[in-house]
Design a protein around this motif. Structure first.
Motif, PDB file in Angstrom:
ATOM      1  N   PRO A  16       0.596  -1.154  -0.026  1.00 21.23           N
ATOM      2  CA  PRO A  16      -0.038  -0.012   0.028  1.00 21.23           C
ATOM      3  C   PRO A  16       0.921   1.132   0.151  1.00 21.23           C
ATOM      4  CG  PRO A  16      -0.284  -1.209   2.079  1.00 21.23           C
ATOM      5  CD  PRO A  16       0.604  -2.040   1.242  1.00 21.23           C
ATOM      6  N   PRO A  17       0.193   2.459  -0.525  1.00 23.65           N
ATOM      7  CA  PRO A  17       1.068   3.780  -0.314  1.00 23.65           C
ATOM      8  C   PRO A  17       1.612   3.930   1.022  1.00 23.65           C
ATOM      9  CG  PRO A  17      -0.962   4.033  -1.157  1.00 23.65           C
ATOM     10  CD  PRO A  17      -1.154   2.542  -0.706  1.00 23.65           C
ATOM     11  N   ARG A  18       2.926   4.451   1.283  1.00 28.15           N
ATOM     12  CA  ARG A  18       3.223   4.834   2.614  1.00 28.15           C
ATOM     13  C   ARG A  18       2.618   5.633   3.507  1.00 28.15           C
ATOM     14  NH1 ARG A  18       7.322   1.900   4.860  1.00 28.15           N
ATOM     15  NH2 ARG A  18       8.284   3.231   6.272  1.00 28.15           N
ATOM     16  N   TRP A  19       1.619   6.357   2.960  1.00 27.61           N
ATOM     17  CA  TRP A  19       0.966   7.306   3.823  1.00 27.61           C
ATOM     18  C   TRP A  19      -0.106   6.306   4.523  1.00 27.61           C
ATOM     19  CZ3 TRP A  19      -4.346   6.874   3.229  1.00 27.61           C
ATOM     20  CH2 TRP A  19      -4.802   6.711   1.917  1.00 27.61           C
ATOM     21  N   PHE A  20      -0.660   5.187   3.850  1.00 31.37           N
ATOM     22  CA  PHE A  20      -1.673   4.314   4.260  1.00 31.37           C
ATOM     23  C   PHE A  20      -0.732   3.475   5.559  1.00 31.37           C
ATOM     24  CE2 PHE A  20      -3.792   0.347   4.566  1.00 31.37           C
ATOM     25  CZ  PHE A  20      -5.018   0.780   4.901  1.00 31.37           C
ATOM     26  N   ILE A  21       0.598   3.037   5.131  1.00 33.66           N
ATOM     27  CA  ILE A  21       0.970   2.268   6.098  1.00 33.66           C
ATOM     28  C   ILE A  21       1.388   2.991   7.627  1.00 33.66           C
ATOM     29  CG2 ILE A  21       3.369   1.213   6.575  1.00 33.66           C
ATOM     30  CD1 ILE A  21       3.512   0.306   3.689  1.00 33.66           C
ATOM     31  N   ARG A  22       1.777   4.369   7.258  1.00 33.12           N
ATOM     32  CA  ARG A  22       1.908   5.189   8.417  1.00 33.12           C
ATOM     33  C   ARG A  22       0.895   5.382   9.177  1.00 33.12           C
ATOM     34  NH1 ARG A  22       6.872   7.445   9.195  1.00 33.12           N
ATOM     35  NH2 ARG A  22       5.841   9.169  10.140  1.00 33.12           N
ATOM     36  N   PHE A  23      -0.331   5.553   8.459  1.00 33.62           N
ATOM     37  CA  PHE A  23      -1.497   5.826   9.237  1.00 33.62           C
ATOM     38  C   PHE A  23      -2.110   4.298   9.935  1.00 33.62           C
ATOM     39  CE2 PHE A  23      -6.372   5.036   8.899  1.00 33.62           C
ATOM     40  CZ  PHE A  23      -6.589   5.967   9.784  1.00 33.62           C
ATOM     41  N   ALA A  24      -1.854   3.363   9.505  1.00 33.37           N
ATOM     42  CA  ALA A  24      -2.096   2.079  10.048  1.00 33.37           C
ATOM     43  C   ALA A  24      -1.277   1.942  11.381  1.00 33.37           C
ATOM     44  CB  ALA A  24      -1.983   0.962   9.114  1.00 33.37           C
ATOM     45  N   TRP A  25      -0.085   2.292  11.396  1.00 36.60           N
ATOM     46  CA  TRP A  25       0.853   2.247  12.371  1.00 36.60           C
ATOM     47  C   TRP A  25       0.197   3.148  13.469  1.00 36.60           C
ATOM     48  CZ3 TRP A  25       5.962   3.093   9.476  1.00 36.60           C
ATOM     49  CH2 TRP A  25       6.550   1.889   8.893  1.00 36.60           C
ATOM     50  N   THR A  26      -0.040   4.346  13.220  1.00 39.26           N
ATOM     51  CA  THR A  26      -0.827   5.268  14.170  1.00 39.26           C
ATOM     52  C   THR A  26      -2.026   4.911  14.698  1.00 39.26           C
ATOM     53  OG1 THR A  26       0.542   7.216  12.865  1.00 39.26           O
ATOM     54  CG2 THR A  26      -1.451   7.689  14.368  1.00 39.26           C
ATOM     55  N   PHE A  27      -2.825   4.423  13.947  1.00 39.20           N
ATOM     56  CA  PHE A  27      -4.234   3.930  14.417  1.00 39.20           C
ATOM     57  C   PHE A  27      -4.042   2.883  15.393  1.00 39.20           C
ATOM     58  CE2 PHE A  27      -7.661   0.825  14.030  1.00 39.20           C
ATOM     59  CZ  PHE A  27      -8.765   1.617  14.550  1.00 39.20           C
ATOM     60  N   HIS A  28      -3.008   1.710  15.145  1.00 45.09           N
ATOM     61  CA  HIS A  28      -2.840   0.738  15.885  1.00 45.09           C
ATOM     62  C   HIS A  28      -2.234   1.261  17.281  1.00 45.09           C
ATOM     63  CE1 HIS A  28      -1.287  -3.683  15.937  1.00 45.09           C
ATOM     64  NE2 HIS A  28      -1.810  -3.396  17.083  1.00 45.09           N
ATOM     65  N   ARG A  29      -1.271   2.147  17.447  1.00 39.80           N
ATOM     66  CA  ARG A  29      -0.985   2.595  18.544  1.00 39.80           C
ATOM     67  C   ARG A  29      -1.848   3.187  19.232  1.00 39.80           C
ATOM     68  NH1 ARG A  29       3.636   4.286  15.397  1.00 39.80           N
ATOM     69  NH2 ARG A  29       2.713   6.467  15.313  1.00 39.80           N
ATOM     70  N   THR A  30      -2.941   4.093  18.640  1.00 42.25           N
ATOM     71  CA  THR A  30      -3.961   4.667  19.239  1.00 42.25           C
ATOM     72  C   THR A  30      -4.766   3.748  20.099  1.00 42.25           C
ATOM     73  OG1 THR A  30      -3.662   6.749  17.676  1.00 42.25           O
ATOM     74  CG2 THR A  30      -5.823   6.375  19.023  1.00 42.25           C
ATOM     75  N   LEU A  31      -5.145   2.701  19.270  1.00 44.52           N
ATOM     76  CA  LEU A  31      -5.946   1.638  19.547  1.00 44.52           C
ATOM     77  C   LEU A  31      -5.509   1.002  20.977  1.00 44.52           C
ATOM     78  CD1 LEU A  31      -8.528  -0.200  19.215  1.00 44.52           C
ATOM     79  CD2 LEU A  31      -7.081  -1.685  17.779  1.00 44.52           C
ATOM     80  N   TYR A  32      -4.056   0.651  20.961  1.00 42.44           N
ATOM     81  CA  TYR A  32      -3.461  -0.006  22.152  1.00 42.44           C
ATOM     82  C   TYR A  32      -3.710   1.110  23.236  1.00 42.44           C
ATOM     83  CZ  TYR A  32       0.171  -1.648  25.034  1.00 42.44           C
ATOM     84  OH  TYR A  32       0.934  -2.290  26.095  1.00 42.44           O
TER      85      TYR A  32
ATOM     86  N   ALA B 240      -5.691   3.759  23.667  1.00 41.38           N
ATOM     87  CA  ALA B 240      -7.127   4.183  24.137  1.00 41.38           C
ATOM     88  C   ALA B 240      -7.540   2.954  24.897  1.00 41.38           C
ATOM     89  CB  ALA B 240      -8.074   4.562  23.064  1.00 41.38           C
ATOM     90  N   SER B 241      -7.308   1.629  24.603  1.00 41.12           N
ATOM     91  CA  SER B 241      -7.720   0.450  25.287  1.00 41.12           C
ATOM     92  C   SER B 241      -7.195   0.158  26.641  1.00 41.12           C
ATOM     93  CB  SER B 241      -8.039  -0.723  24.576  1.00 41.12           C
ATOM     94  OG  SER B 241      -6.616  -1.404  24.276  1.00 41.12           O
ATOM     95  N   GLY B 242      -5.893   0.851  26.801  1.00 42.53           N
ATOM     96  CA  GLY B 242      -5.238   0.693  27.943  1.00 42.53           C
ATOM     97  C   GLY B 242      -4.458  -0.593  27.821  1.00 42.53           C
ATOM     98  N   GLY B 243      -4.152  -0.943  26.602  1.00 46.77           N
ATOM     99  CA  GLY B 243      -3.402  -2.201  26.352  1.00 46.77           C
ATOM    100  C   GLY B 243      -4.071  -3.487  26.339  1.00 46.77           C
TER     101      GLY B 243
END
Length: 165
Positions: free
Chosen positions: A17-33, A35-38
């Motif tokens: 996927p485009p680089r911007w999408f990969i970076r977005f997915a990383w950011t979303f994953h960290r945010t999910l982690y 926000a859910s307290g791990g």
């Protein structure tokens, strides 16, 4: 004439996927982690599916703690990951940090572990690279997208530091 080659095999290269999408997915994953307290974002590996861990390193320039979520599998007591940076050209910052400060901590689904990192070499690297093929048969094609060899990083357990009180 319209291009009819499937996205995954364009010009003999695997599709990314485009680089911007990969970076977005990383950011979303960290945010999910966070926000859910791990509670969400990590998983244990199982046959045919790699796990997800959170690695905390010490920044090589700042000295501050840095966290990243990575794919891994277990090899005995060791945890094994790839320094691939989303198959980008540069080395991931977490790997550069570990090369300067190999002691780190990981959070896995069953708790926190202290680890010491090293790059697998020789027979160890070959064996662990072959194990990654169990999870991704196209590993070599993706690795060929990078200008340097992708490090196979071993996170070996280390004992807790003795209490100096």
């Amino acid at each position: 004439m319209e291009d009819t080659m499937p996205l995954k095999q364009k010009a003999g290269r695997p599709w990314l996927p485009p680089r911007w999408f990969i970076r977005f997915a990383w950011t979303f994953h960290r945010t999910l982690y966070r926000a859910s307290g791990g509670r969400l974002g990590l998983r244990r590996p199982r046959p045919g599916r790699w796990g997800m861990l959170r690695l905390t390193t010490v920044g090589r320039r700042t000295g501050r703690q840095r966290g990243v979520i990575l794919a891994y599998f277990e090899d005995g007591g060791d945890l094994v990951t790839l320094a691939m940076n989303g198959w980008g050209k540069s080395e991931p910052a977490w790997w550069l940090n570990l090369r300067d400060h190999p002691d780190a901590a990981v959070q896995v689904t069953d708790g926190r572990r202290l680890v010491r990192a090293h790059a697998a070499a020789g027979d160890e690297r070959s064996r662990l690279w072959a194990r990654w093929h169990e999870y991704d048969p196209e590993l070599d094609a993706y690795a060929a997208l990078r200008p340097t060899e992708t490090a196979v990083v071993v996170l070996a357990p280390r004992p807790e530091a003795p209490d100096k009180s």
